[in-house]
Design an enzyme around this catalytic site. Structure first.
Site, PDB file in Angstrom:
ATOM      1  N   THR A 142       0.694  -1.193  -0.007  1.00  0.00           N
ATOM      2  CA  THR A 142       0.129   0.135  -0.004  1.00  0.00           C
ATOM      3  C   THR A 142       1.144   1.197   0.097  1.00  0.00           C
ATOM      4  OG1 THR A 142      -0.110  -0.192   2.510  1.00  0.00           O
ATOM      5  CG2 THR A 142      -1.903  -1.175   1.096  1.00  0.00           C
ATOM      6  N   LYS A 168       3.980  -7.150   4.046  1.00  0.00           N
ATOM      7  CA  LYS A 168       3.837  -5.669   3.769  1.00  0.00           C
ATOM      8  C   LYS A 168       3.472  -5.178   5.131  1.00  0.00           C
ATOM      9  CE  LYS A 168       0.433  -3.445   3.318  1.00  0.00           C
ATOM     10  NZ  LYS A 168      -0.324  -2.571   4.160  1.00  0.00           N
ATOM     11  N   THR A 179      -0.956  -3.047  10.856  1.00  0.00           N
ATOM     12  CA  THR A 179      -1.381  -3.123   9.536  1.00  0.00           C
ATOM     13  C   THR A 179      -0.201  -3.500   8.486  1.00  0.00           C
ATOM     14  OG1 THR A 179      -2.445  -0.994   9.688  1.00  0.00           O
ATOM     15  CG2 THR A 179      -2.259  -1.791   7.571  1.00  0.00           C
ATOM     16  N   GLU A 264       6.008   4.984   7.583  1.00  0.00           N
ATOM     17  CA  GLU A 264       5.622   5.959   6.685  1.00  0.00           C
ATOM     18  C   GLU A 264       6.518   7.313   7.048  1.00  0.00           C
ATOM     19  OE1 GLU A 264       1.391   4.383   5.699  1.00  0.00           O
ATOM     20  OE2 GLU A 264       1.579   5.754   7.518  1.00  0.00           O
ATOM     21  N   ASN A 387      -0.454  10.448   5.860  1.00  0.00           N
ATOM     22  CA  ASN A 387      -1.689   9.991   6.390  1.00  0.00           C
ATOM     23  C   ASN A 387      -2.643  10.917   6.238  1.00  0.00           C
ATOM     24  OD1 ASN A 387      -1.370   7.422   7.602  1.00  0.00           O
ATOM     25  ND2 ASN A 387       0.728   8.173   8.020  1.00  0.00           N
TER      26      ASN A 387
END
Length: 392
Positions: A142, A168, A179, A264, A387
């Site tokens: 993602t 992932k 996640t 991220e 985000n």
């Protein structure tokens, strides 16, 4: 690289608007014994509701995974789509539906259309190959910046076996699953109860020992399949099993560290290592608290050797400690000794440690022999940017 008896395929089905790979398939040529660990979030996505009871039966032969849509919080229609994906995959492969697991990752709350799966399935099955695992890893991504693949080899009485894992994850990463999706396949022979017994502690010390942002998700799972195709039999409670457990932990920890490195917006991978604790639970609680602290993580981003934020986090971890006994080191540079600042002469070498892409913060409590480690990233401007507009 691939264990014997497995094939892989991936393609772009149109679930992602970008046209990137978004659908992957992992197939064992024979039914494999299996084990799984699932999210602790009480909001559980449809694919997990469908997959968890199947894995509990102890056998799995195919895993269908998509990115771009989490199929979470989608109600009865989402659950039906997940069930339909199982049926669709089973028919295409000629399998019992109980041998099919499904997994999804992506945006929560968006209806999951079945049409992309129906259209893609014939080509997906026709594309199954023995060396295409990298495409499956790409199809799972993602916000990931790169694929996460690891491989470990072992042997039993001269018979080699292989462990291969793909994962992932980049955001919404926190202990008790996050996640992330993780799939591990091996051609060693182990029983399903044996696999579950080995998988849980390996996950606890890898995927459950990382944090990026303190959030956990609705779709997280790790599946472990063993088809025995190599002929290497791992007997319970044997030295071979101990070695297999070490190999499994090495593989999962390798993947877990990749997730933190790819956090991220992340620019750092930091190990928070607590030593000298009274018991493992105390060590783990403190390591987790420090690793999760936003103030600590922003200090890492700023390359600021602010050990005060670290000892403050130790103090609110809910563990009985003596602050006058605590030492803190950045790699080998001691910044605090017996709870006190070592002095301004350590600022330059401590800052130099924090400028590295990877480093270790050691917190010595001097209370016992227990240790624990958590792995964390820094918290950056880019995390907010990524985000703030994730759905767009």
């Amino acid at each position: 690289m691939s264990p014997k008896g497995y094939r892989y395929a991936a393609l772009a089905s149109g679930i992602k608007k970008s046209g990137k790979l978004d659908l992957g398939l992992i197939l064992s040529e024979t039914p494999a014994n299996c084990a799984g660990v699932f999210t602790q979030n009480l909001v559980i996505a449809a694919p997990l509701q469908v997959t968890k009871p199947r894995i509990a039966l102890g056998k799995c032969q195919a895993i269908l995974v998509n990115s771009g849509n989490a199929n979470a919080c989608t109600g009865a229609s989402g659950l039906k789509t997940a069930e339909d994906c199982v049926t669709l995959t089973a028919r295409a492969l000629g399998l019992d539906p109980d041998l099919v697991a499904v997994a999804s990752t992506g945006v929560i709350g968006q209806p999951m259309p079945l049409e992309p799966f129906v259209a893609a399935m014939p080509k997906l099955v026709a594309g199954l190959e023995t060396q295409e695992v990298a495409d499956v890893a790409r199809a799972m991504m993602t916000t990931d910046r790169y694929t996460k693949i690891s491989c470990v080899n072992g042997s039993v009485a001269g018979t080699p076996y292989t462990l291969l894992g793909v994962a992932k994850g980049a955001g919404m990463i926190h202990p008790n699953m996050a996640t992330m999706l993780g799939f591990v396949v091996t051609d060693a022979a182990l029983g399903c109860k044996q696999l579950q017994r080995l998988l849980k502690p390996a996950v606890d010390n890898s995927f459950n020992a990382i944090t990026v942002d303190g959030d956990t998700s609705t779709n997280d799972l790790v599946l472990l399949l063993a088809n025995g195709a190599s002929g290497a039999e791992i007997k319970p409670e044997s030295d071979d099993e101990k070695q297999f457990a070490e190999n499994l932990l090495q593989l999962l920890l390798d993947l877990a560290k990749m997730i933190v490195r790819d956090g991220e917006g992340a620019t750092k991978l930091a190990e928070i290592k607590v030593v000298g604790a009274q018991n493992p639970s105390a060590a783990r609680s403190i390591a987790k608290t420090v690793a999760t602290s936003s103030l600590v993580k922003t200090a890492f981003f700023g390359e600021d050797a602010n050990w005060g934020r670290i000892i403050a986090a130790v103090g609110y971890a809910g563990v009985e400690i003596n602050p006058d006994m605590i030492d803190i080191l950045f790699d080998q540079v001691m910044v605090a000794s017996a709870g006190l600042y070592v002095g301004p002469h350590i600022e330059a070498p401590a800052t130099a440690v924090l400028k590295q892409a990877e480093f270790c913060v050691t917190i010595d409590l001097h209370q016992g022999d227990a240790t624990a480690s958590y792995y964390t990233s820094d918290l950056t401007y880019d995390y907010v940017k990524i985000n703030a507009d994730y759905r767009s």
